[in-house]
Design an enzyme around this catalytic site. Structure first.
Site, PDB file in Angstrom:
ATOM      1  N   SER A 242     -29.839 -23.465  -2.763  1.00  9.15           N
ATOM      2  CA  SER A 242     -30.683 -24.837  -2.394  1.00  9.15           C
ATOM      3  C   SER A 242     -29.905 -25.989  -3.164  1.00  9.15           C
ATOM      4  O   SER A 242     -29.124 -25.686  -4.140  1.00  9.15           O
ATOM      5  CB  SER A 242     -32.268 -24.590  -2.621  1.00  9.15           C
ATOM      6  OG  SER A 242     -32.100 -24.699  -3.891  1.00  9.15           O
ATOM      7  N   LYS A 243     -30.476 -26.866  -2.857  1.00 10.48           N
ATOM      8  CA  LYS A 243     -29.934 -28.075  -3.370  1.00 10.48           C
ATOM      9  C   LYS A 243     -30.246 -27.959  -5.064  1.00 10.48           C
ATOM     10  O   LYS A 243     -29.314 -28.408  -5.904  1.00 10.48           O
ATOM     11  CB  LYS A 243     -30.691 -29.365  -2.967  1.00 10.48           C
ATOM     12  CG  LYS A 243     -30.038 -30.042  -1.749  1.00 10.48           C
ATOM     13  CD  LYS A 243     -30.231 -31.557  -1.668  1.00 10.48           C
ATOM     14  CE  LYS A 243     -29.243 -31.831  -0.365  1.00 10.48           C
ATOM     15  NZ  LYS A 243     -30.102 -32.815   0.485  1.00 10.48           N
ATOM     16  N   ARG A 244     -31.342 -27.559  -5.407  1.00 13.00           N
ATOM     17  CA  ARG A 244     -31.599 -27.485  -6.619  1.00 13.00           C
ATOM     18  C   ARG A 244     -30.538 -26.657  -7.476  1.00 13.00           C
ATOM     19  O   ARG A 244     -30.579 -27.006  -8.658  1.00 13.00           O
ATOM     20  CB  ARG A 244     -33.286 -26.812  -6.869  1.00 13.00           C
ATOM     21  CG  ARG A 244     -33.900 -26.853  -8.029  1.00 13.00           C
ATOM     22  CD  ARG A 244     -35.240 -26.258  -7.824  1.00 13.00           C
ATOM     23  NE  ARG A 244     -35.432 -25.190  -7.042  1.00 13.00           N
ATOM     24  CZ  ARG A 244     -35.220 -23.881  -7.466  1.00 13.00           C
ATOM     25  NH1 ARG A 244     -34.959 -23.759  -8.809  1.00 13.00           N
ATOM     26  NH2 ARG A 244     -35.379 -22.826  -6.880  1.00 13.00           N
ATOM     27  N   GLY A 246     -27.614 -26.317  -6.705  1.00  7.99           N
ATOM     28  CA  GLY A 246     -26.083 -26.944  -6.936  1.00  7.99           C
ATOM     29  C   GLY A 246     -25.356 -26.890  -5.333  1.00  7.99           C
ATOM     30  O   GLY A 246     -24.353 -27.256  -5.311  1.00  7.99           O
TER      31      GLY A 246
END
Ligand code: GLU
Length: 472
Positions: A242-244, A246
């Site tokens: 996920s974006k969190r 990376g």
């Protein structure tokens, strides 16, 4: 003679260039370079609604930044629609495909029946053997490929091994829509064939597509390229990236201050290995790269590891190179003041870099660490540093300034000796002198060696900054 190796990277320009895609590109590129072959770029822009020009540009920029140059001009898939249609019609002539006139209602009914029978929703071959004379008037047909109805379709994959798909699970899928536009499945096969692609390296989310694509290759009597479907990247907890975790665009990593060489090294290790080697140059990767080295297990993205790899490359880089990256990065993130300061103080930044490099994990940290060089007087003192500047400390700074002013030699050794002697005379520990000096000179509690800082910014600037904080 074996055919010269041709690989390709075929991104859909529907968003930023994701690091997972960058890794796919890296493997395809490395394989081509290792074999002295070609690495081609194909922009799969057939989804007209979702494809955007900025996304195409982000692909070019991201690959260029990483140093993954492609050979020749990129192929734009949408521009080849006529050729794709030609092959759909050729399959029709060969009896490997057929017109299907099903209405939406009929298809919905088919899906319903399949569901009721506990089967995956699939086209039931309704028009496969029907005479075209039965075609309803005024209905524009689609073209469907004839998939085998019995037996197996085998994908011999360099990563996944022998993957067997039962024919009964693959239906006669559409290759040309009723408006004459090709489907993704057809376009990929025709393009890979026409581009003489010998090795397809891509994410394992395309494994089922591979089976379908083989149906088209077989229909045309074309050789199926070698395939390597690589496991996708997961987050450190094993969940989908996920974006969190990376899952950012390549451009974001550049703005966060990662060096392309570090990205290449890190991404290479994320799904590929060469013994226990963790740090290697691009040339070593090319020399060592093989499909056998691709890992079968899902890779886990680890920001901390990436930072450490980046720190390694920052330490190893030449100051001249890092300076250019610092300027570019500052510009890119819109730090006008810092950027101007970097330019005006180039010589000092260059001579400071060997001091700063071991302390930074990213280029942003480097820019930040170097701020003492281009800070403008009176410099801003951060609150933690301001705590060091007590009334006593300010008085002490006045004395230190006088000693420094009188120094004939402005070197680290001379300053160091003078400040030790000064501390001793005052009955202070060296830290009680050095920390207020650091606060006055850099506005921070952390910086390179404070005597080094003084030499780097020079005597007049050092005395002026100390004077700004010293009590009269
Ligand atoms: N365009 C596809 C994607 O971005 C890749 C197609 C392929 O590699 O065959 O996922």
């Amino acid at each position: 003679m074996p055919k010269p190796v041709v690989t390709r990277f075929a991104p859909s320009p529907t968003g930023y260039l994701h690091i997972g895609s960058a890794r796919t590109a890296l493997f395809s590129w490395a394989y081509a370079r290792h074999n002295g072959g070609k690495f081609l770029l194909r922009i799969e822009d057939t989804d007209r609604e979702r494809s955007t020009e900025p996304a195409v540009q982000a692909i070019y920029d991201g690959l260029t930044w990483l140093g993954l140059e492609w050979d020749g001009e990129p192929t734009l898939q949408f521009a080849r629609a006529a050729r794709h249609a030609e092959i759909a019609n050729e399959l029709l002539r060969r009896g490997e495909a057929y017109y299907c006139y099903c209405s939406q209602d009929e298809l919905a009914q088919m899906r319903e029946e399949a569901r009721a029978a506990g089967k995956p929703p699939r086209y039931n071959g309704m028009w496969r053997d029907r005479d075209p004379s039965e075609a309803p008037k005024g209905v524009a047909p689609v073209i469907r490929v004839k998939a085998p109805q019995t037996g197996e379709i085998v994908v011999n994959d360099h990563v996944q091994g022998k993957v067997v798909f039962k024919a009964e699970n693959l239906d006669d899928f559409i290759i040309l829509r009723s408006d004459g536009t090709p489907t993704y499945m057809l376009a990929v096969v025709v393009d890979d064939h026409d581009m003489d692609v010998t090795h397809i390296i891509r994410g394992d989310d395309h494994l089922t597509n591979a089976a379908r694509q083989i149906v088209i290759y077989n229909g045309m009597g074309w050789d199926v390229p070698e395939m390597a479907h690589i496991p996708l990247i997961h987050g450190p907890d094993g969940a989908k990236l996920s974006k969190r975790h990376g899952a950012l665009g390549v451009g974001a990593y550049r703005q966060l201050g990662y060096l392309p060489e570090a990205m290449i090294n890190y991404l290479a290790r994320l799904g590929w290995s060469h013994g226990d080697d963790e740090l290697f140059s691009v040339q070593q990767m090319i020399d060592w790269f093989s499909l056998e080295g691709l890992n079968k297990g899902a890779a886990r993205f680890d920001f901390v590891k990436l930072e450490n790899v980046n720190g390694h490359y920052i330490r190893e880089s030449k100051p001249e190179y890092l300076y250019e990256v610092m300027v570019d990065t500052a510009k890119e993130i819109g730090r006008d003041v810092d950027h101007a300061g970097l330019l005006a103080n180039k010589a000092t930044v260059l001579s400071s870099l060997p001091e700063l490099q071991p302390r930074a994990k990213t280029v942003l940290e480097l820019i930040d660490l170097a701020q003492f060089i281009y800070a403008v007087r009176p410099i801003t003192v951060e609150s933690a540093a301001a705590e060091q500047l007590t009334a006593d400390a300010r008085a002490m700074l006045g004395g230190a300034k006088a000693v420094l002013e009188a120094l004939p030699d402005w070197s680290v050794t001379a300053i160091d000796a003078a400040m030790r002697e000064f501390a001793e005379q005052k009955g202070l520990k060296l830290g009680k002198v050095a920390q207020p000096l650091r606060a006055a000179l850099t506005g921070r509690t952390i910086s390179p060696g404070i005597f080094e800082v003084m030499v780097l910014i020079g005597k007049p600037e050092s005395l002026a900054r100390i004077g700004d904080q010293a009590s009269a």
